[in-house]
Structure formats: structure tokens, C-alpha cells
Design a protein around this motif. Structure first.
Motif, PDB file in Angstrom:
ATOM      1  N   GLY A 268       0.790  -1.226   0.000  1.00 29.62           N
ATOM      2  CA  GLY A 268       0.000   0.000   0.000  1.00 29.62           C
ATOM      3  C   GLY A 268       0.818   1.269   0.000  1.00 29.62           C
ATOM      4  O   GLY A 268       0.285   2.363   0.202  1.00 29.62           O
ATOM      5  N   VAL A 269       2.136   1.159  -0.247  1.00 28.72           N
ATOM      6  CA  VAL A 269       3.000   2.333  -0.285  1.00 28.72           C
ATOM      7  C   VAL A 269       2.753   3.113  -1.580  1.00 28.72           C
ATOM      8  O   VAL A 269       2.814   2.546  -2.674  1.00 28.72           O
ATOM      9  CB  VAL A 269       4.487   1.939  -0.176  1.00 28.72           C
ATOM     10  N   LYS A 270       2.478   4.397  -1.449  1.00 30.23           N
ATOM     11  CA  LYS A 270       2.203   5.256  -2.597  1.00 30.23           C
ATOM     12  C   LYS A 270       3.371   6.179  -2.937  1.00 30.23           C
ATOM     13  O   LYS A 270       3.480   6.657  -4.060  1.00 30.23           O
ATOM     14  CB  LYS A 270       0.959   6.114  -2.337  1.00 30.23           C
ATOM     15  N   ALA A 271       4.218   6.456  -1.937  1.00 27.88           N
ATOM     16  CA  ALA A 271       5.352   7.357  -2.174  1.00 27.88           C
ATOM     17  C   ALA A 271       6.486   7.000  -1.225  1.00 27.88           C
ATOM     18  O   ALA A 271       6.252   6.526  -0.103  1.00 27.88           O
ATOM     19  CB  ALA A 271       4.945   8.811  -1.976  1.00 27.88           C
ATOM     20  N   VAL A 272       7.720   7.220  -1.688  1.00 33.61           N
ATOM     21  CA  VAL A 272       8.904   7.103  -0.846  1.00 33.61           C
ATOM     22  C   VAL A 272       9.587   8.463  -0.847  1.00 33.61           C
ATOM     23  O   VAL A 272       9.848   9.025  -1.919  1.00 33.61           O
ATOM     24  CB  VAL A 272       9.875   6.023  -1.362  1.00 33.61           C
ATOM     25  N   ILE A 273       9.845   8.996   0.341  1.00 37.57           N
ATOM     26  CA  ILE A 273      10.535  10.283   0.469  1.00 37.57           C
ATOM     27  C   ILE A 273      11.917  10.005   1.032  1.00 37.57           C
ATOM     28  O   ILE A 273      12.054   9.526   2.164  1.00 37.57           O
ATOM     29  CB  ILE A 273       9.768  11.246   1.386  1.00 37.57           C
ATOM     30  N   ALA A 274      12.959  10.262   0.238  1.00 38.40           N
ATOM     31  CA  ALA A 274      14.330   9.912   0.632  1.00 38.40           C
ATOM     32  C   ALA A 274      15.277  11.048   0.289  1.00 38.40           C
ATOM     33  O   ALA A 274      14.966  11.924  -0.531  1.00 38.40           O
ATOM     34  CB  ALA A 274      14.764   8.631  -0.062  1.00 38.40           C
TER      35      ALA A 274
END
Length: 879
Positions: A777-783
Motif C-alpha cells: 500500500g505504499v504510494k510514495a517514498v521520500i528519501a
């Protein structure tokens, strides 16, 4: 601007007249200003876009690549390689996805056989076999029996694909490692092919679903690793887009000192280039030292490009390349064609005309010293003489206050639990394999053997290796020292190290010991080789034998004895072979005949392979009860129209630090009964002994989603003090595995995000490191930053990669992961500034900007469609 027009030219070769897409003609037209100044690797890119002009690649793309500048190139280009190389873990998922696409096409009444790879695909089945049995005479036979029993269901899928898909070949298991087979057998270097009524010739280039596809760069082939998602896209005709790379020129001078190996060289190169910073760049080798290296040495360096961060470690073609092609039994006529083509296209290395590079680095080979790397990163080189000190520092980093010493046959901190000669990096290099055999011979003659608690193993990368080790008589000494052949595959290198003995496991767990693995492999990330082994060191094959004999890594081998026999100390110098000894064996036994024997009837397979039954239908016969192969859900809920929705009320599933690898996100090795995946299999009646590995079950999304973020060494800062893939359900504060926590959020309708630091997704190019988060269910990764392949894979699964602005990260912004996140994705475009609003539990709001790392326009379309595969399927349905 006028069109470029026709740039074809006919040349005569040993195989007849061929048509080429001429770089000289492009230069004559002024599209390339001065071909001699363009790096060789870029020349291959120019030829590729010139030849493939059509619906998706145009004259502008040719001009963009042909205008490459050492001062920088802020332009994105399309690239379609000549072929795709699959290994069976990522490749198994790719085959399953294609089978699923056929299923989706059939459901709407279209012909499923229209779904085929458009470019040639080579599958090499090499990642499934495990080191279940080692250190005994029948290790290989027993491992083969276990392998076919364990993986019969998966192998039936591959046999079905081999029979059902066009442009698809499969090398059956037990023939070698994909990268070694690629360089020794599969690559033609130059393709000669009938096309539209004419015979055309063009350079080989390759995408591989494994990071170490770069090994083929040592042969002068432009090849690099991509995720399975990106590979699938080019397989069905969708170009891969990338920034036109900078090219770092790496000048090699001098010669290696006596006793220094190619492995020592590559560990030095890795350290230098990591320090230089070459992520996303091409590295191209040149200089007098480069010309002195054989292709086997060059391919060792090229193989490790992912470890130094480069897209490629390219080695231009010269006479050493031709010599290698002759050694590995390529056709004499084709070898002559290759030489003619490479010279005509100015792809032949010219030491008098060095190209212009974006940046430069230089190494005198004489400065290289014996080395290892570890304890958890390939770039952390340790001079052999400093190994004892370095291990002491590793113990401090691991929180061990005082080293617990072993005594004789009892283990302590620093005892070697696993010693494995494995991986394409080194088993494709005869010089270090012969050296290992000679070390074993000298050790045997002096009466020294590895300690009993060391699990020793040898996994050759091709049958050619076995041929020259057996015929030279060295295999009998490796056998005597416990390095019997246990199978042909990646094995320990990929994490398939198999079980340790009950006694060794008990000693480690009861003492909470920090034991070591020593391997001739290319990866030593935390938790990769074995969950009970906390320190892992990379080194040359002969050093693997030496450390097995010593039985410990807290040793200075340059001054301390490895062992004692009858009161007499045995030192490294007593068993280390001279360069002349190694060369004499190589000259006599590493021959064209060895490679001819090794690759004779390679596609035929063993009796076990040929006895596997599979359907011969256009559609794969899915078994709803299978725990290995399931029809993935990517096409089940296609929206009528593509769209990108804002993220509202998002929750953080994981807050992670720097250098999170794809091993952390999607481990490939074994898993236990208490894990989410283990509990799932137990609920289906599968016994622990039949769990196999995450990698082998990669075609079952139910296993892989439960294995996402399940690495035993993963530390989620949302749950301080835990290790092993736990998360917190913030609304009630409960802690559980990632999968179970994600299911709670799914029931709430809460989209998920991941917060991370620098180099997120570094390591192996694992498609499930993007597929798994999507299914969670991950929609975005902020890195803070993304590894190149993983960024592409996230986009390819419809996940939005967002990058903190320079100088900012989660900690600087005082984000602890308990916030809710609202992310404005309206009018998303490449590199757009995306606003994020984080609301803390007390109502405090933190607003910050991020950069959308969908880097080219088509990637926005991928996100809108939910990934590359739905995008391609929609196009096919529309057509």
C-alpha cells in the motif's frame, strides 16, 4: 532542422556483406563533431539510437546522444538494448508477469500469443540452488536432488516459457552463473542478423535483471543491471529512459606486484570510485595498465560496477578481447567479423587517441596491495595487514564490549563460520581459481586443513572451471581441503548459503557470537549471507582458503601463522603460489577445449530437467493451490482512465536511515517460522524444511509481500530497539511485522509512505523491492537520494519517488514517522517541486518541499497508469 537521413553502409566481413549503421557517416554529416573524442561507451549509445529510429526514437534523440559533452549532459535519452539477460529469481517474476499479461489479453478476447518478448531474451537458471550440503564428496549430487525437488514447480514454468514464447531461450539449471555464462558463451559481441531482407551488423548490448550484468562490460559490451520491471518494459518494446551519463575516465598504469590478485585490484577500484562519487555515471578504463589486463581481469573489475556505484565499468575492445573470444571457443569467422566491424565503427581501442571524459581518475597497478573488504559493505577495503585491527573496530560497531576468544575447535568472536569460493566475480577469472587450487595443494602437502566448524564450499560459475581444475589435478586438493564442488550457481553469494551445523548454530546463538563469513563474492550486506553471521568479508578465492585454514578473521596474515602442524607454524607465504606457478597451470589447462567442453549441449539440460513435465499451451496453467507460482494482481483492478491522486492522510510504514539496500527491502534468502511469510506457509500446511527462500518463491506475490522489509537486520526508527522488519500502527501504538501493520492501515483506507535517508535502494536490482511496497500500500517514498535502478523500479510500479531538498531530511525536519502526510500530486511533472504537509499528533504542522524524481515525461504516465505493465497493456488493448 533537417533530418539526419540514411546513415547505413555496406562492408565486407568474413561472414559476408553486412549493412551497418555507420558512425563515420554520422560524423561526415556533422551530427558527431569529432568521433575520436567521444568515449567508446557513448559511441555504442549513438549507434543504438541511430539504428533504432522509429516510432519512439527519433532524429532528435540521435542528435542528443551524438552531442555528448564532457562538460555535462542534462538530457534524457531512450535506450533499447540488443537483448535481455534474466536470472531465475527476478527472471521468474518477469516470466510470471508476461504469463499474467497473456491471461489479461485472453480475458478481453484477444490472442494471447501476441504477448512475446520483442527482443531476444536469455534466461539462465542459476539463483535457485542452495548450499544445503557442503564439504563432502557427494555435495553436488545431493544439492542437485534437493534443488529439483524444491524447485520443480518453478522449473516447469521456465520450460513452459521456453516452449511458448518467441525470442526466448533458457539455459537449464546446473550449467553456471548467468553473468559468467553471458561473457563466456552468450554474448556474440557483434550481432549479425537478417532484418527486412538484408543482413545487418550491430554491437551487442544488454539489460540484465541482476546488478552484476556489468560483468559483460569487460568484453566491450554495453550492459548493465536493471530491475525486472524495467527489463519487462524493454522486452515488450518500451524504451528505457535515462539521463545521458557523464563518463569518468579511469587510467590504469603500471603492473600488479607479485602475489597481488585481480580481486585485490577490484577492491581498490571500488574504494576509489566510491570515494570519487560515480553513481549514475559510466566509468571507462584506459591506459597502458588497462592494455596489460586480460579480459578475465577486466570483467572482474566490470562486475563490481554496482559496488562502486557506476552504471557501467566499460572496457573497450582490443586485441585482448579477440584473444579471449578465441579462448572461449567463439567461431573464427565471427571473430574476424567482430574485428572488422569494431575497427570500421571506431569502437576498437586506440591508445593514441584518448577520448575526452567528464572527469578523470588514475591508479598505478603497482600500488595495489593484498586486500579484503567488509565487514558489511564492498567499498570498505581493508589492507590484509590491517585485518586484525579492522575486526576489532567491527566488534565495537556491533556493540561487543570485549572479544570472546575461541579455543581450538570452539568458536569465538571472529571465528569463520562460512568460507565460500563462489560468485561470477571471481570464478570467471582463471588466475584466482588456479591460485586457490595451488593454495589448497600446498596446504594439503603441509598437512593443514580448515577448522572443523568452518562450512567450506566451492561453486564454480561454469563447467569450464571444473574442466581446468580437474584436468590440472588441483580439484583433488580443493576436495581434500573441504572445497568440493557443491553446485553451479550463485549460492552463498546470493544468500543461499544453506544451514550451518546444529553445533555451530548452537555455539553462535548461545554465545551471541559475532562470527564471520569469508567469500569470493561481490556482496556482503548485513543479513545477506546468513542470518547468524554478523560480519562478512569479500576476498580472492585463494584468501578464502587461507582464512578457512586460520579459522578466524582476527589475524594479521602477513605476520602471524595460519596454523601449526607438529609444532611447526605455517604462514601465508608457505602456501601462497608464485605468479609463475599460476601462469604455468593456466597456460597448460585453461584452453579453448575446456570452454568447448563446458558449453557443449548447454541448452539440453540434465535428465532431471528433461523429465519435468509442463503444458504446451499459449496460456500458463495456473494452480490456485501453488505456493510457488501465483497469477499476480497487477491487472485485476485497472481503472478506466489513468490518473494520479493526491495522497491524503498518509501514514508512515517505515522510517529508515542511510544506505538501505534492496536486501533490506526485499531479502532473497531463507526465512523463519515466526516471520510473516513463514506463518503464511505454515497455515497452508508447508513444513519449515520446505520453506525454501524468498528468492525461489518470487513468483508468489503472497510470499513476497509478506517478505517486504523483512530483513533480519532492518531497523525501523518508528520502533526503536527492534530489528527485523517491525512497524507501528500509530493509531493505537501496537507493534507488529510490516505486513500485518500494513493490513491494519489498508482496512483504514490509509495510503502509506516510507521515509528514508541517502542511497535508498542501493544494491541488487530486485523488482520486488518495488513490487512489495506497492502491494503493502505504499504510494510514495521520500528519501534524501535514490539508487538509480531502484528509483526506476519504484516509478515502474507506480510509486512516486520524492527527494528531500539539499540539506534537508526527516530528522532535520523533526519528522518521527507518527505524522499524517498530505502530498499534493496535482499536475505532476518530471522534477516538479512537490509540497508535503506533515501533521503531528498534537496538531503541529510541518510543511516542506520535495522534488519529484520521476525524471522523464513517460515516467509520469507510468505513475498515472499504476506502473509500466498496466501502461503497456493499455496500449496493446488500444491497438
Amino acid at each position: 532542422m533537417n533530418g539526419i537521413g540514411d546513415c547505413t553502409k555496406k562492408i565486407m566481413t568474413a561472414e559476408g556483406e553486412v549493412t551497418i549503421f555507420s558512425l563515420r557517416e554520422l560524423e561526415n554529416k556533422g551530427v558527431v563533431k569529432d568521433l575520436k573524442k567521444v568515449p567508446y561507451s557513448i559511441r555504442i549509445l549513438i549507434e543504438g539510437v541511430l539504428r533504432q529510429r522509429g516510432e519512439t526514437i527519433g532524429d532528435e534523440d540521435v542528435r542528443n546522444v551524438a552531442s555528448w559533452s564532457p562538460k555535462g549532459n542534462d538530457v534524457d535519452i531512450p535506450w533499447i538494448p540488443a537483448r535481455v539477460l534474466l536470472q531465475d529469481l527476478t527472471g521468474g517474476a518477469a516470466v510470471t508477469d508476461l504469463a499474467s499479461m497473456r491471461e489479461a489479453v485472453a480475458k478481453i478476447g484477444r490472442d494471447p500469443e501476441t504477448i512475446n518478448p520483442i527482443i531476444p531474451v536469455n534466461l539462465v537458471i542459476d539463483h535457485s540452488i542452495q548450499t544445503d550440503v557442503a564439504g563432502c564428496a557427494d555435495a553436488m549430487e545431493r544439492n542437485e536432488d534437493i534443488d529439483f525437488s524444491r524447485n520443480k514447480e518453478r522449473y516447469a514454468l521456465f520450460k513452459w516459457a521456453q516452449q511458448s514464447f518467441k525470442n526466448f531461450t533458457a539455459v537449464p539449471p546446473w550449467n553456471g552463473i548467468c553473468h559468467q555464462v553471458n561473457i563466456e558463451f552468450l554474448s556474440p559481441l557483434v550481432h549479425v542478423k537478417e532484418c527486412d531482407g538484408r543482413t545487418i551488423a550491430y554491437p551487442d548490448s544488454c539489460f540484465g535483471t541482476d546488478s552484476h550484468t556489468t560483468q559483460i562490460d569487460g568484453l566491450g559490451v554495453a550492459g548493465w543491471g536493471v530491475g525486472g520491471i524495467e527489463a519487462e518494459a524493454v522486452m515488450v518494446g518500451q524504451p528505457s529512459y535515462m539521463k545521458l551519463p557523464d563518463v569518468v575516465g579511469f587510467k590504469l598504469t603500471g603492473e600488479l606486484s607479485p602475489g597481488v590478485t585481480a580481486t585485490d585490484l577490484v577492491l581498490t577500484v571500488v574504494q576509489m570510485l566510491r570515494k570519487k562519487g560515480v553513481v549514475g555515471k559510466f566509468v571507462e578504463f584506459y591506459g597502458p595498465g588497462y592494455q596489460s589486463l586480460d579480459v578475465s581481469d577486466r570483467s572482474t573489475i566490470a562486475n563490481m560496477a554496482p559496488e562502486y556505484g557506476a552504471t557501467m565499468g566499460f572496457c573497450p575492445v582490443d586485441q585482448k578481447t579477440i584473444d579471449y573470444l578465441r579462448l572461449t571457443n567463439r567461431s573464427p569467422e565471427h571473430i574476424e567479423t567482430i574485428k572488422t566491424y569494431e575497427m570500421e565503427q571506431m569502437l576498437w581501442y586506440d591508445p593514441l587517441n584518448i577520448p575526452e571524459y567528464s572527469d578523470y581518475l588514475e591508479l598505478d597497478l603497482g600500488d595495489v596491495e593484498p586486500s579484503v573488504a567488509g565487514y558489511k559493505r564492498p567499498q570498505d577495503r581493508i589492507p590484509l595487514k590491517d585485518m586484525k585491527t579492522a575486526f576489532g573496530e567491527a566488534l565495537k560497531a556491533l556493540g561487543v564490549p570485549e572479544q570472546r576468544m575461541g579455543d581450538g575447535e570452539r568458536m569465538g568472536d571472529g571465528s569463520v563460520a562460512i568460507a565460500s569460493i563462489t560468485s561470477c566475480t571471481n570464478t570467471a577469472n582463471p588466475s584466482v581459481m588456479i591460485a586457490a587450487g595451488l593454495v589448497a595443494k600446498k596446504a594439503f602437502e603441509l598437512g593443514v586443513k580448515p577448522k572443523k566448524y568452518v562450512k567450506t564450499s566451492l561453486a564454480p560459475g561454469s563447467k569450464a572451471v571444473t574442466d581446468y581444475l580437474v584436468k590440472s589435478g588441483l580439484q583433488q586438493y580443493l576436495d581434500a581441503e573441504g572445497f568440493q564442488n557443491c553446485g553451479y550457481g550463485c549460492m552463498t553469494c546470493i544468500g543461499n548459503s544453506g544451514p550451518l551445523s546444529d553445533d555451530v548454530s548452537k555455539q553462535i546463538t548461545e554465545g551471541d557470537l559475532a562470527v564471520a563469513a569469508v567469500a569470493s563474492s561481490n556482496r556482503n550486506f548485513e543479513g545477506r549471507i546468513h542470518p547468524l553471521v554478523k560480519t562478512n568479508y569479500l576476498m580472492s578465492p585463494p584468501l578464502v582458503v587461507c582464512f578457512a585454514i586460520a579459522g578466524r578473521v582476527d589475524i594479521d596474515m602477513t605476520s602471524e601463522p595460519l596454523a601449526s602442524v607438529d609444532g611447526k607454524d605455517v604462514y601465508l607465504k608457505d602456501i601462497w603460489p608464485s605468479d609463475e606457478e599460476v601462469k604455468a597451470v593456466m597456460d597448460q589447462y585453461v584452453t579453448k577445449e575446456a570452454f568447448a567442453a563446458g558449453y557443449d549441449n548447454i541448452y539440453k539440460g540434465s535428465d532431471k530437467w528433461n523429465s519435468i513435465e509442463c503444458s504446451e499451451t499459449a496460456l500458463f496453467g495456473w494452480d490456485k493451490d501453488s505456493t510457488y507460482i501465483r497469477n499476480p494482481p497487477y491487472f485485476e483492478h485497472l481503472a478506466d482512465e489513468p490518473e494520479i491522486k493526491d495522497i491524503e492522510g498518509g501514514r508512515c510504514l517505515a522510517k529508515l536511515g542511510d544506505s538501505i539496500t534492496t536486501d533490506h527491502i526485499s531479502p532473497a534468502g531463507a526465512f523463519g517460522e515466526k516471520s510473516s511469510a513463514g506463518q503464511y506457509l505454515i497455515s497452508l500446511g508447508v513444513q519449515k524444511k520446505d520453506f525454501n527462500s524468498y528468492g525461489s518463491r518470487r513468483a508468489n506475490h503472497e510470499i513476497m509481500v509478506r517478505g517486504t522489509f523483512a530483513n533480519v537486520r532492518l531497523r525501523n526508527q518508528l520502533v526503536p530497539g527492534t530489528e527485523g522488519g517491525y512497524s507501528k500502527y500509530v493509531p493505537d501504538g501496537s507493534v507488529d511485522y510490516m505486513y500485518e501493520t500494513s493490513e491494519k492501515y489498508r482496512k483504514d483506507g490509509s495510503p502509506l509512505i516510507v521515509l528514508a535517508g541517502k542511497d535508498y535502494g542501493m544494491g541488487s536490482s530486485r523488482d520486488w523491492a518495488a513490487k512489495g511496497p506497492l502491494l503493502l500500500g505504499v504510494k510514495a517514498v521520500i528519501a534524501e537520494s535514490f539508487e538509480r535502478i531502484h528509483r526506476s523500479n519504484l516509478v515502474g510500479m507506480g510509486i512516486v519517488p520524492l527527494q528531500f531538498r539539499d540539506g534537508e531530511n526527516a530528522d532535520e525536519l523533526e519528522l518521527d514517522g507518527t505524522e499524517t502526510f498530505d502530498i499534493d500530486l496535482s499536475d505532476l511533472s518530471p522534477k516538479k517541486i512537490v509540497s508535503v504537509l506533515a501533521t503531528k499528533q498534537d496538531g503541529t504542522m510541518i510543511k516542506f518541499d520535495t522534488i519529484c524524481r520521476a525524471d522523464v515525461p513517460v515516467e509520469i504516465e507510468y505513475i498515472a497508469n499504476g506502473g509500466i505493465l498496466p501502461f503497456v497493456l493499455r496500449r496493446m488493448i488500444a491497438e
